[in-house]
Enzyme design. Structure first.
Site, PDB file in Angstrom:
ATOM      1  N   PRO A 248       0.801  -1.222   0.000  1.00  0.00           N
ATOM      2  CG  PRO A 248      -0.076  -1.096   2.143  1.00  0.00           C
ATOM      3  CD  PRO A 248       1.040  -1.677   1.369  1.00  0.00           C
ATOM      4  CD  GLU A 249       1.349   4.744  -3.868  1.00  0.00           C
ATOM      5  OE1 GLU A 249       1.280   5.986  -3.710  1.00  0.00           O
ATOM      6  OE2 GLU A 249       1.588   4.209  -4.958  1.00  0.00           O
TER       7      GLU A 249
ATOM      8  CE  LYS B  78       4.972   5.126   0.518  1.00  0.00           C
ATOM      9  NZ  LYS B  78       6.119   5.033  -0.396  1.00  0.00           N
TER      10      LYS B  78
ATOM     11  NE  ARG C  46       9.853   0.880  -6.625  1.00  0.00           N
ATOM     12  CZ  ARG C  46       8.957   1.160  -5.692  1.00  0.00           C
ATOM     13  NH1 ARG C  46       9.311   1.786  -4.596  1.00  0.00           N
ATOM     14  NH2 ARG C  46       7.712   0.796  -5.837  1.00  0.00           N
TER      15      ARG C  46
END
Length: 289
Positions: free
Chosen positions: A2-3, A51, A278
């Site tokens: 998740p973010e 997070k 990324r």
DNA sequence: GTGGGATGGGCAA
DNA sequence: TGCCCCTCCCACA
């Protein structure tokens, strides 16, 4: 997985389910032996910063959870479900249970360690009291690409790869733009957009960032009422104007993982590249340096 | 059945 | 910059 938006949602739901009373804890796969330290203690609160999650059992007893790439929670009402998979931690009371798998970190922090963690996080768009100025200041003096800065949790906390890509598209900004060349109004509007978009993000556990007018799929009002999950289509919330209508799998994002496909706005092929390990995605026509 | 990738980040170098 | 952590899911055979 998740973010920040989903992390904050976990904090709210887990607090509602478990905080305010004693909880039971165990670690079926043995990967979190300190579960027995928590067993039988009162859970005071659950907090989210970026997070990171903190389950507060005491000033020097904060269970820190970071899901990383693979971690995930499951939740439900008692009784406990049959044990399945690599189960790191279970927390439960008479009414509810929470299971944790695959987290990057699940360990007990004292107050000092918790404060040190918070100190290295930038402002979190999902926390109303956040002052974005320190983040703006970092961006304004760095030559680092804005696409990389948005992923840096010490600049802003909680933005991940999907929101990085989608916020830049919505701002019309190329990810390679050096931070110091980003106009102040652009970065201010990205912050404002993050504040608006992230709380609305999760639809069926998917992040939807596209406006209905940019999605090809047009449905009548009766289809809009349909809240059940159809194969390949995400039901969206009628209360959220910008998400009105159903979203097909490949139109819930403007650019994230849409490389090689036509831009939903202009039809140009979406591009991708590696940026600091990324993948970043952008529309070469809609997003300018 | 298999293999690669993924909404992340700490660490060594 | 690359490696590791170590889980789930999907495309492809």
């Amino acid at each position: 997985m998740p973010e920040g938006n989903e992390i904050h949602r976990f904090a709210e739901r887990h607090a509602a389910a478990l905080a305010g009373g004693r909880v039971s804890a165990d670690s079926p796969n043995g990967a979190f032996p300190d579960a027995e330290v928590l067993h039988g203690r009162k859970l005071q609160a659950v907090e989210a910063y970026g997070k990171h999650l903190g389950y507060v059992f005491g000033r020097d007893m904060i269970l820190h959870v970071h899901l990383g790439m693979y971690g995930d929670f499951r939740e439900g009402t008692m009784p406990l479900p049959p044990e399945k998979g690599a189960l790191r931690l279970r927390l439960w009371n008479r009414a509810n249970w929470v299971e944790l798998r695959g987290a990057t970190d699940c360990s007990i922090f004292d107050a000092e360690k918790w404060q040190a963690l918070l100190a290295r996080l930038g402002p979190d768009p999902l926390r109303p009291e956040s002052d974005p100025e320190p983040g703006f200041a970092v961006i304004a003096r760095r030559n680092t690409p804005i696409g990389q800065l948005l992923m840096d949790q010490s600049v802003f906390a909680g933005i991940g790869n999907i929101y990085r890509a989608e916020l830049l598209f919505r701002a019309g900004l190329h990810p390679r733009t050096p931070g110091r060349e980003v106009p102040r109004p652009s970065i201010a509007s990205i912050w404002k957009d993050a504040r608006k978009l992230m709380p609305l993000g999760m639809i069926d556990r998917r992040i939807v960032t596209t406006l209905a007018k940019d999605r090809a799929l047009k449905r009548g009002p009766e289809a809009d009422q349909d809240r059940t999950r159809k194969r390949g289509a995400a039901p969206v919330d009628q209360a959220i104007p910008h998400q009105r209508g159903l979203a097909q799998d490949d139109e819930i994002h403007y650019v994230y993982r849409r490389h090689g496909k036509p831009c939903l706005r202009c039809g140009t092929k979406i591009e991708k590249e590696e940026m600091a390990g990324r993948t970043v995605y952008w529309c070469p026509a809609c997003q300018k340096r």
